[in-house]
Scaffold this motif. Structure first.
Motif, PDB file in Angstrom:
ATOM      1  N   PHE A 238      -4.920  79.983  75.360  1.00  0.00           N
ATOM      2  CA  PHE A 238      -4.885  78.431  75.150  1.00  0.00           C
ATOM      3  C   PHE A 238      -3.571  78.477  74.032  1.00  0.00           C
ATOM      4  O   PHE A 238      -3.463  79.154  73.066  1.00  0.00           O
ATOM      5  N   GLY A 239      -2.892  77.214  74.174  1.00  0.00           N
ATOM      6  CA  GLY A 239      -1.832  77.081  72.964  1.00  0.00           C
ATOM      7  C   GLY A 239      -2.379  76.713  71.515  1.00  0.00           C
ATOM      8  O   GLY A 239      -3.837  76.339  71.640  1.00  0.00           O
ATOM      9  N   SER A 240      -1.655  76.978  70.668  1.00  0.00           N
ATOM     10  CA  SER A 240      -2.040  76.587  69.284  1.00  0.00           C
ATOM     11  C   SER A 240      -1.805  75.211  69.210  1.00  0.00           C
ATOM     12  O   SER A 240      -0.779  74.477  69.720  1.00  0.00           O
ATOM     13  N   THR A 241      -2.598  74.683  68.081  1.00  0.00           N
ATOM     14  CA  THR A 241      -2.244  73.231  67.723  1.00  0.00           C
ATOM     15  C   THR A 241      -1.297  73.362  66.517  1.00  0.00           C
ATOM     16  O   THR A 241      -1.729  74.086  65.392  1.00  0.00           O
ATOM     17  N   GLU A 242      -0.182  72.699  66.415  1.00  0.00           N
ATOM     18  CA  GLU A 242       0.718  72.645  65.433  1.00  0.00           C
ATOM     19  C   GLU A 242       0.677  70.999  64.716  1.00  0.00           C
ATOM     20  O   GLU A 242       1.134  70.066  65.288  1.00  0.00           O
ATOM     21  N   GLN A 243       0.118  70.886  63.553  1.00  0.00           N
ATOM     22  CA  GLN A 243       0.133  69.803  62.863  1.00  0.00           C
ATOM     23  C   GLN A 243       1.276  69.342  62.238  1.00  0.00           C
ATOM     24  O   GLN A 243       2.473  70.140  62.126  1.00  0.00           O
ATOM     25  N   GLY A 244       1.766  67.968  62.290  1.00  0.00           N
ATOM     26  CA  GLY A 244       3.025  67.433  61.676  1.00  0.00           C
ATOM     27  C   GLY A 244       4.183  67.592  62.689  1.00  0.00           C
ATOM     28  O   GLY A 244       5.422  67.499  62.338  1.00  0.00           O
ATOM     29  N   MET A 245       3.758  67.737  64.046  1.00  0.00           N
ATOM     30  CA  MET A 245       4.986  67.916  65.122  1.00  0.00           C
ATOM     31  C   MET A 245       4.572  67.234  66.263  1.00  0.00           C
ATOM     32  O   MET A 245       3.292  67.071  66.694  1.00  0.00           O
ATOM     33  N   ILE A 246       5.688  66.916  67.187  1.00  0.00           N
ATOM     34  CA  ILE A 246       5.297  66.452  68.375  1.00  0.00           C
ATOM     35  C   ILE A 246       6.129  67.158  69.313  1.00  0.00           C
ATOM     36  O   ILE A 246       7.188  67.694  69.217  1.00  0.00           O
ATOM     37  N   GLU A 247       5.655  67.132  70.683  1.00  0.00           N
ATOM     38  CA  GLU A 247       6.408  67.848  71.817  1.00  0.00           C
ATOM     39  C   GLU A 247       7.133  66.815  72.436  1.00  0.00           C
ATOM     40  O   GLU A 247       6.733  65.852  73.285  1.00  0.00           O
TER      41      GLU A 247
ATOM     42  N   THR B 251      10.051  60.135  76.094  1.00  0.00           N
ATOM     43  CA  THR B 251       8.479  60.068  76.224  1.00  0.00           C
ATOM     44  C   THR B 251       7.690  61.323  75.851  1.00  0.00           C
ATOM     45  O   THR B 251       8.061  62.469  76.246  1.00  0.00           O
ATOM     46  N   THR B 252       6.992  61.118  74.626  1.00  0.00           N
ATOM     47  CA  THR B 252       6.282  62.120  74.179  1.00  0.00           C
ATOM     48  C   THR B 252       5.460  63.152  75.151  1.00  0.00           C
ATOM     49  O   THR B 252       4.645  62.372  75.641  1.00  0.00           O
ATOM     50  N   GLY B 253       5.425  64.348  75.238  1.00  0.00           N
ATOM     51  CA  GLY B 253       4.900  65.032  76.250  1.00  0.00           C
ATOM     52  C   GLY B 253       5.095  65.034  77.590  1.00  0.00           C
ATOM     53  O   GLY B 253       4.238  65.396  78.612  1.00  0.00           O
ATOM     54  N   PHE B 254       6.020  64.128  78.061  1.00  0.00           N
ATOM     55  CA  PHE B 254       6.406  64.266  79.409  1.00  0.00           C
ATOM     56  C   PHE B 254       6.693  65.257  80.049  1.00  0.00           C
ATOM     57  O   PHE B 254       7.590  65.878  79.387  1.00  0.00           O
ATOM     58  N   LYS B 255       6.404  65.653  81.164  1.00  0.00           N
ATOM     59  CA  LYS B 255       6.624  66.571  82.143  1.00  0.00           C
ATOM     60  C   LYS B 255       7.675  65.911  83.293  1.00  0.00           C
ATOM     61  O   LYS B 255       7.173  65.224  83.914  1.00  0.00           O
ATOM     62  N   ARG B 256       8.686  66.736  83.536  1.00  0.00           N
ATOM     63  CA  ARG B 256       9.816  66.210  84.785  1.00  0.00           C
ATOM     64  C   ARG B 256       8.958  66.577  86.118  1.00  0.00           C
ATOM     65  O   ARG B 256       8.227  67.424  86.202  1.00  0.00           O
ATOM     66  N   ASP B 257       9.350  65.677  86.854  1.00  0.00           N
ATOM     67  CA  ASP B 257       8.995  65.869  88.487  1.00  0.00           C
ATOM     68  C   ASP B 257      10.300  66.587  89.171  1.00  0.00           C
ATOM     69  O   ASP B 257      11.268  66.321  88.841  1.00  0.00           O
ATOM     70  N   ARG B 258       9.946  67.101  90.239  1.00  0.00           N
ATOM     71  CA  ARG B 258      10.672  67.662  91.059  1.00  0.00           C
ATOM     72  C   ARG B 258      10.476  67.357  92.475  1.00  0.00           C
ATOM     73  O   ARG B 258       9.398  67.686  92.930  1.00  0.00           O
TER      74      ARG B 258
END
Length: 261
Positions: A211-220, A31-38
């Protein structure tokens, strides 16, 4: 009834919740941009039969006490907002955040939600929206004759229109940060809501003031580490087995007493 039965019952319940958390992490590994739980554990109240430090005479005190725990519980699940891997997609409306910060999304009820999912699309009016159709905030809208879009690391969006040689600035993407991102409420669809625990949102320009930078053409991608989750699953399984063994042992002890006394 033997107290160990109730103590081990709390252990079984807590490990069951921990396994649910792990399964959700693994289910969202792509899942794009998902952050894990603990899962966060906490021991329950103690039955104090001898108070540590209690006086046994005028000049002596107990070096240790006699306290019997009543079990364990899961008191929360904590989001880990570590950076996920950045994957090149070469799609002009795919934007990844490198660093802290969330995209703002306008919800149908007028409220603002936040996301790390930068897979954006165009709707029928040329507005940049999420996969669920919710517009990016501030709104970015392209003309019908747009031939290319460029998004800078500072969120500046420029477009080239057919018949023109000079790109035109059509908006700026801003990011939002929180003092405690772990306090955000997950509402599904890769979205988060502000809560009292997260603190108020702070809006800023990508690449400035932390703040983080925006990167075009990429997904986290998701920050779930499969090997770590599998190891956590094994330790959770073993903990569950040990707690069930305590139930079996306590039952055997009670059976022995009832059969032989």
């Amino acid at each position: 009834m033997h107290a160990a039965l109730w103590v081990s019952k709390t252990g079984l319940s807590a490990q069951d919740k921990a396994l649910t958390t792990i399964s959700n992490n693994l289910a969202n590994v792509n899942t794009t941009g998902f952050k894990r739980d603990r899962a966060v554990f906490e021991d329950l109240l103690y039955q104090t039969q001898r108070q540590p430090g209690g006086l046994t005479s005028q000049n002596t005190e107990l070096p240790s006490g006699l306290q019997l725990g009543t079990g364990v519980r899961v008191v929360g699940t904590q989001k880990e907002f570590t950076q996920g891997n950045l994957q090149v997609s070469e799609q002009p409306l795919d934007i990844a955040v490198s660093g802290r910060g969330f995209f703002q999304v306008l919800m149908p009820d007028g409220s603002i939600s936040y996301t790390r999912d930068g897979q954006f699309h165009l709707n029928s009016e040329g507005v940049v929206v999420t996969a669920s159709g919710n517009p990016l905030e501030p709104q970015i809208q392209l003309q019908d004759s747009t031939t290319s879009v460029t998004i800078g690391k500072d969120g500046t969006v420029t477009a080239t229109v057919a018949g023109q040689t000079t790109p035109v600035n059509i908006g700026n993407i801003t990011l939002t940060d929180f003092i405690n991102p772990a306090g955000l409420e997950s509402i599904g669809n890769n979205l988060f809501k502000e809560t009292g625990a997260s603190g108020a949102p702070v809006e800023g320009t990508p690449g400035l003031d932390g703040f983080g930078s925006t990167e075009q053409g990429m997904i986290e991608s998701s920050n779930v580490e499969v090997v770590e989750e599998l190891v956590n699953m094994i330790t959770t399984q073993r903990a569950y087995e040990m707690n069930s063994k305590v139930v079996s042992t306590a039952d055997s002890m009670l059976q022995y007493i009832s059969s032989n006394l």
